[in-house]
Scaffold this motif. Sequence first.
Motif, mmCIF file in Angstrom:
data_model
loop_
_atom_site.group_PDB
_atom_site.id
_atom_site.type_symbol
_atom_site.label_atom_id
_atom_site.label_comp_id
_atom_site.label_asym_id
_atom_site.label_seq_id
_atom_site.Cartn_x
_atom_site.Cartn_y
_atom_site.Cartn_z
ATOM 1 N N ARG A 116 0.829 -1.197 0.000
ATOM 2 C CA ARG A 116 0.000 0.000 0.000
ATOM 3 C C ARG A 116 0.865 1.249 0.000
ATOM 4 O O ARG A 116 2.008 1.223 0.469
ATOM 5 C CB ARG A 116 -0.947 0.014 1.194
ATOM 6 N N GLN A 117 0.301 2.322 -0.530
ATOM 7 C CA GLN A 117 0.998 3.595 -0.556
ATOM 8 C C GLN A 117 0.034 4.692 -0.151
ATOM 9 O O GLN A 117 -0.952 4.950 -0.857
ATOM 10 C CB GLN A 117 1.578 3.888 -1.934
ATOM 11 N N ALA A 118 0.334 5.318 0.981
ATOM 12 C CA ALA A 118 -0.457 6.427 1.476
ATOM 13 C C ALA A 118 0.070 7.724 0.870
ATOM 14 O O ALA A 118 1.233 7.799 0.450
ATOM 15 C CB ALA A 118 -0.391 6.473 2.992
ATOM 16 N N PRO A 119 -0.752 8.761 0.831
ATOM 17 C CA PRO A 119 -0.309 10.045 0.264
ATOM 18 C C PRO A 119 0.950 10.556 0.945
ATOM 19 O O PRO A 119 1.023 10.613 2.181
ATOM 20 C CB PRO A 119 -1.495 10.971 0.533
ATOM 21 N N ASP A 162 -5.033 3.337 7.685
ATOM 22 C CA ASP A 162 -5.016 2.324 6.629
ATOM 23 C C ASP A 162 -5.343 2.922 5.271
ATOM 24 O O ASP A 162 -5.264 2.228 4.244
ATOM 25 C CB ASP A 162 -6.013 1.202 6.931
ATOM 26 N N THR A 163 -5.728 4.189 5.244
ATOM 27 C CA THR A 163 -6.037 4.853 3.986
ATOM 28 C C THR A 163 -4.823 4.854 3.064
ATOM 29 O O THR A 163 -3.741 5.310 3.462
ATOM 30 C CB THR A 163 -6.502 6.297 4.239
ATOM 31 N N ALA A 164 -5.006 4.343 1.859
ATOM 32 C CA ALA A 164 -3.896 4.208 0.907
ATOM 33 C C ALA A 164 -4.423 3.626 -0.395
ATOM 34 O O ALA A 164 -5.558 3.147 -0.460
ATOM 35 C CB ALA A 164 -2.805 3.304 1.476
ATOM 36 N N VAL A 165 -3.575 3.643 -1.402
ATOM 37 C CA VAL A 165 -3.810 2.844 -2.605
ATOM 38 C C VAL A 165 -3.177 1.482 -2.354
ATOM 39 O O VAL A 165 -2.003 1.405 -1.976
ATOM 40 C CB VAL A 165 -3.205 3.503 -3.857
ATOM 41 N N LYS A 223 3.774 9.163 1.212
ATOM 42 C CA LYS A 223 4.606 8.130 1.830
ATOM 43 C C LYS A 223 5.076 7.125 0.783
ATOM 44 O O LYS A 223 4.502 7.023 -0.303
ATOM 45 C CB LYS A 223 3.841 7.416 2.936
ATOM 46 N N GLU A 224 6.088 6.369 1.134
ATOM 47 C CA GLU A 224 6.565 5.321 0.247
ATOM 48 C C GLU A 224 5.643 4.106 0.316
ATOM 49 O O GLU A 224 4.962 3.876 1.317
ATOM 50 C CB GLU A 224 7.995 4.915 0.630
ATOM 51 N N ARG A 225 5.656 3.340 -0.759
ATOM 52 C CA ARG A 225 4.880 2.120 -0.769
ATOM 53 C C ARG A 225 5.457 1.139 0.236
ATOM 54 O O ARG A 225 6.685 1.006 0.356
ATOM 55 C CB ARG A 225 4.864 1.520 -2.179
#
Length: 122
Positions: free
Chosen positions: A38-41, A90-93, A43-45
């Motif tokens: 996952r990658q949050a705004p 937990d918000t992320a792509v 931040k690194e994946r």
Amino acid sequence: QVQLVESGGGLVQAGGSLRLSCAASGRTLSSYAMGWFRQAPGKEREFVAAISRSGGSTYYADSVKGRFTISRDNAKNTVYLQMNSLKPEDTAVYYCAANPTTTTTQRDFGSWGQGTQVTVSS
């Protein structure tokens, strides 16, 4: 090379649940160990979970252990990530990825999906 497509993301309140799916095509899923990242705004994946080719071994990041469950159905060529007790952090792509051997190291994965957005509201 295997092609991967994630689905199941969305908006959920804190404490809620979502199940992500990753459908594979082009190659038989059972030939690959799978991972979720996952990658949050801003931040690194980062690594979230991984599963061996048979599904007999699973691995989790400490931040999701006890809340998330990775599983696979090789007959359906699909990998899942069940996410419970979701938190705003937990918000992320979320991305799924494939590798011939089991690993939790991001750079080892050669095939990636396009990602699905998960947003957890407080």
